[in-house]
Design an enzyme around this catalytic site. Structure first.
Site, PDB file in Angstrom:
ATOM      1  N   TYR A  93      -1.593 -14.690   3.467  1.00  0.00           N
ATOM      2  CA  TYR A  93      -2.546 -13.989   4.448  1.00  0.00           C
ATOM      3  C   TYR A  93      -3.734 -15.039   5.077  1.00  0.00           C
ATOM      4  O   TYR A  93      -4.044 -14.637   5.937  1.00  0.00           O
ATOM      5  CB  TYR A  93      -3.445 -12.953   3.419  1.00  0.00           C
ATOM      6  CG  TYR A  93      -2.704 -11.559   3.237  1.00  0.00           C
ATOM      7  CD1 TYR A  93      -1.292 -11.547   2.962  1.00  0.00           C
ATOM      8  CD2 TYR A  93      -3.219 -10.512   3.859  1.00  0.00           C
ATOM      9  CE1 TYR A  93      -0.556 -10.392   2.818  1.00  0.00           C
ATOM     10  CE2 TYR A  93      -2.505  -9.243   3.855  1.00  0.00           C
ATOM     11  CZ  TYR A  93      -1.334  -9.252   3.247  1.00  0.00           C
ATOM     12  OH  TYR A  93      -0.539  -7.941   3.033  1.00  0.00           O
ATOM     13  N   LYS A 145       7.372 -16.436  -7.800  1.00  0.00           N
ATOM     14  CA  LYS A 145       8.880 -16.640  -7.572  1.00  0.00           C
ATOM     15  C   LYS A 145       9.045 -18.064  -7.774  1.00  0.00           C
ATOM     16  O   LYS A 145       9.179 -18.929  -6.950  1.00  0.00           O
ATOM     17  CB  LYS A 145       8.994 -16.297  -6.159  1.00  0.00           C
ATOM     18  CG  LYS A 145      10.382 -16.216  -5.633  1.00  0.00           C
ATOM     19  CD  LYS A 145      11.412 -15.519  -6.150  1.00  0.00           C
ATOM     20  CE  LYS A 145      12.767 -15.628  -5.498  1.00  0.00           C
ATOM     21  NZ  LYS A 145      13.849 -14.857  -6.120  1.00  0.00           N
ATOM     22  N   ASP A 197      11.405 -10.394  -7.694  1.00  0.00           N
ATOM     23  CA  ASP A 197      12.479  -9.484  -7.269  1.00  0.00           C
ATOM     24  C   ASP A 197      12.799  -8.700  -8.448  1.00  0.00           C
ATOM     25  O   ASP A 197      12.836  -7.501  -8.272  1.00  0.00           O
ATOM     26  CB  ASP A 197      13.892 -10.383  -6.858  1.00  0.00           C
ATOM     27  CG  ASP A 197      14.103 -11.481  -7.919  1.00  0.00           C
ATOM     28  OD1 ASP A 197      13.129 -11.988  -8.638  1.00  0.00           O
ATOM     29  OD2 ASP A 197      15.051 -12.103  -7.378  1.00  0.00           O
ATOM     30  N   ASP A 229       0.732  -6.800  -2.428  1.00  0.00           N
ATOM     31  CA  ASP A 229       0.839  -5.730  -1.433  1.00  0.00           C
ATOM     32  C   ASP A 229       2.085  -5.193  -1.460  1.00  0.00           C
ATOM     33  O   ASP A 229       2.163  -3.930  -1.634  1.00  0.00           O
ATOM     34  CB  ASP A 229       0.999  -6.571   0.199  1.00  0.00           C
ATOM     35  CG  ASP A 229       1.009  -5.530   1.340  1.00  0.00           C
ATOM     36  OD1 ASP A 229       0.179  -4.778   1.179  1.00  0.00           O
ATOM     37  OD2 ASP A 229       1.647  -6.175   2.190  1.00  0.00           O
ATOM     38  N   ASP A 248       2.803  -1.157  -3.053  1.00  0.00           N
ATOM     39  CA  ASP A 248       3.498   0.125  -2.283  1.00  0.00           C
ATOM     40  C   ASP A 248       4.663   0.630  -3.021  1.00  0.00           C
ATOM     41  O   ASP A 248       4.650   1.851  -3.151  1.00  0.00           O
ATOM     42  CB  ASP A 248       3.756  -0.209  -0.975  1.00  0.00           C
ATOM     43  CG  ASP A 248       2.798   0.005   0.158  1.00  0.00           C
ATOM     44  OD1 ASP A 248       1.800  -0.058  -0.198  1.00  0.00           O
ATOM     45  OD2 ASP A 248       3.266   0.365   1.413  1.00  0.00           O
TER      46      ASP A 248
HETATM   47  C1  IPM Z   1      -2.996  -3.134   1.919  1.00  0.00           C
HETATM   48  C2  IPM Z   1      -2.720  -3.083   3.338  1.00  0.00           C
HETATM   49  C3  IPM Z   1      -3.531  -4.152   4.048  1.00  0.00           C
HETATM   50  C4  IPM Z   1      -2.652  -5.562   3.450  1.00  0.00           C
HETATM   51  C5  IPM Z   1      -3.190  -4.215   5.517  1.00  0.00           C
HETATM   52  C6  IPM Z   1      -3.695  -2.968   6.185  1.00  0.00           C
HETATM   53  C7  IPM Z   1      -3.695  -5.552   6.156  1.00  0.00           C
HETATM   54  O1  IPM Z   1      -1.329  -3.063   3.456  1.00  0.00           O
HETATM   55  O2  IPM Z   1      -4.203  -3.268   1.345  1.00  0.00           O
HETATM   56  O3  IPM Z   1      -2.195  -2.887   1.066  1.00  0.00           O
HETATM   57  O4  IPM Z   1      -1.663  -5.879   3.880  1.00  0.00           O
HETATM   58  O5  IPM Z   1      -3.461  -5.945   2.504  1.00  0.00           O
HETATM   59 MG    MG Z   2      -0.442  -2.834   1.788  1.00  0.00          MG
END
Ligand code: IPM
Ligand code: MG
Length: 366
Positions: free
Chosen positions: A140, A191, A224, A248, A252
Site C-alpha cells: 500500500y 508468504k 494461501d 485486506d 474479506d
Molecule cells: C479495507 C478496504 C480498503 C483497503 C480500501 C477501501 C482502500 O478494502 O479497509 O479493507 O484496501 O484497505
Molecule cells: Mg478490504
C-alpha cells in the site's frame, strides 16, 4: 476524565446514509458520557466541493480527536481519471498521518446468525478470532511505485512490498499483547516460502515469541494455506497477525464466517504518544458499496460495532461499548435482518439503526 472528542467522517457511498441513520445512537452515547462530537466531509464529496479529498482542516481535526469514526470512501468515482490525475485517497492519508499501524478486525458469529453464513453451521459455530492487519507498510505504501511508459510503448506498473523489521515488530507486539487478553494463541501469516519480506516477517515474529512471549502459543502459516483454513476450520484461530495486503484479503474472506461483510468493524491504533494516548481510527470494513448506495439497503451494524470499538479502545467507555453490542445482539436475536443478512428488504439501514437505538437502555449522564 476530560471531555472526549469524537470526529465523524461519513465519506461517500453508503457512509452518509448509515451515519445519518445512526444519529439516535450517537445521541445516546452523548447523553451517557462527556463527549464532544463533530462532523466533517472527506473523500469524493470533499473533492467535488473543494478539490481535496482530505481538507487540511479535517486532517487537523482528526489528529486532535480522541477517536475518528470513518464511513467509506468511493475510490471508484475517480476511475474515469487517468491514474496520474487521481487524487490521493483520504482514507489512506488519514491512516498514514494518524500513524495507525495496527488494524484490528474482530470476527465472531452472532448466536442467531449461525445459519446465515454460506459455510456450514457446524463449521462457523463458536468461531471468534481477530485479524491484526499491518496497515501502514507493504504494497500500500512501498516505493518505488507507479506506472511508466517505456521506450517501446509498453506500460509498466510497479508496487513494492517492503517491510522494515521495526514495522513488523510493532504490529506483532500489538498482536501478542492482544492474544494475552484472549486465548493466548497467535498465528503469524506470511508468504516466506517465496517472498523475502515474508521470510523476514517470520524471522522477526518467531524471535519475539521466543524472547518475549513464551506464554503465547505461536504458530506460522503461509497465506494461501490460511485462506483455506479460515473456511475449513475457523475455530482453530484466536489472533492472526499479517501484512497489509494479506490482511485486506483474508479479512474479506473471514467476513463470510459471520455471514455478511456488512457486520464487521475495525479499529486502527497508533503507538502511544508521550502521554500514553493512542490515536484511533474506526471503520466498518465493507467499503462504499456504490451499487447499493442511497437505497437504504446498507447494514449499519459494521459501523455501530466500530463505534463500540471506539468506546472501548479510545473513549474510555467500555461499559457503553458492551451495551451497544448487547443492543446489536438483541436486534439479531429478534430476527431483524437487513437484506445482506437474508432479510426480505422491509428492514433497511434506517429501520435497523432505529431497532438498535430502541434497545439502548437509558443511562444517567456521567
Ligand atoms: C479495507 C478496504 C480498503 C483497503 C480500501 C477501501 C482502500 O478494502 O479497509 O479493507 O484496501 O484497505
Ligand atoms: Mg478490504
Amino acid at each position: 476524565m476530560p471531555t472526549q472528542r469524537l470526529l465523524l467522517l461519513p465519506g461517500d457511498g453508503v457512509g452518509p446514509e448509515i451515519f445519518a441513520a445512526l444519529e439516535p445512537v450517537i445521541a445516546w452515547v452523548q447523553s451517557s458520557m462527556d463527549l464532544e462530537v463533530s462532523r466533517a466531509q472527506c473523500g469524493y464529496g470533499a473533492w467535488l466541493a473543494q478539490k481535496e479529498t482530505l481538507p487540511r482542516r479535517v486532517l487537523a481535526e482528526a489528529m486532535a480527536s480522541d477517536a475518528v469514526l470513518f464511513g467509506s470512501e468511493d475510490n471508484e468515482a475517480f476511475s474515469s481519471l487517468p491514474p496520474s490525475e487521481r487524487p490521493a485517497s483520504a482514507l489512506l492519508e488519514l491512516r498514514q498521518t494518524m500513524g495507525v499501524f495496527a488494524n484490528l478486525r474482530p470476527i465472531r458469529v452472532a448466536r442467531s446468525l449461525v445459519d446465515n453464513s454460506p459455510l456450514k453451521p457446524e463449521v462457523v459455530e463458536g468461531a471468534d478470532l481477530v485479524i491484526v492487519r499491518e496497515l501502514l507498510g507493504g504494497l500500500y505504501f512501498g516505493t518505488p511505485r507507479g506506472v511508466e511508459t517505456l521506450a517501446d510503448g509498453r506500460r509498466r506498473g510497479v508496487d513494492s512490498l517492503v517491510y522494515f523489521s521495526d514495522e513488523i515488530e510493532r504490529v506483532a507486539r500489538a498482536a501478542f499483547e492482544l492474544a494475552r487478553t484472549r486465548r493466548s494463541k497467535l498465528c503469524s501469516v506470511d508468504k516466506g516460502n517465496v517472498l523475502a519480506s515474508g521470510a523476514l516477517w517470520r524471522d522477526v515474529v518467531a524471535a519475539m515469541g521466543r524472547a518475549e512471549y513464551p506464554d503465547v502459543e505461536l504458530s506460522h502459516m503461509y497465506v494461501d494455506n490460511c485462506a483455506m483454513q479460515l473456511v475449513r476450520r475457523p475455530t482453530q484461530f484466536d489472533v492472526i497477525v499479517t501484512e497489509n495486503t494479506f490482511g485486506d484479503i483474508l479479512s474479506d474472506c473471514a467476513a463470510m464466517i459471520s455471514g455478511s461483510l456488512g457486520m464487521l468493524p475495525s479499529a486502527s491504533l497508533s503507538a502511544p504518544d508521550a502521554s500514553g494516548r493512542r490515536r484511533g481510527l474506526y471503520e466498518p470494513i465493507h467499503g462504499s458499496a456504490p451499487d447499493i448506495a442511497g437505497k437504504n439497503l446498507a447494514n449499519p451494524i459494521g459501523t455501530v460495532s466500530s463505534l463500540a470499538l471506539a468506546l472501548e479502545h479510545s473513549l474510555h467507555a467500555p461499559e457503553l461499548a458492551s451495551r451497544l453490542n448487547a443492543a446489536i445482539d438483541g436486534v439479531l436475536d429478534a430476527g431483524i435482518r437487513t437484506r445482506d443478512l437474508g432479510g426480505d428488504g422491509s428492514t433497511g439501514t434506517r429501520e435497523m439503526a432505529r431497532a438498535i437505538a430502541d434497545r439502548l437502555p437509558l443511562s444517567q449522564p456521567a
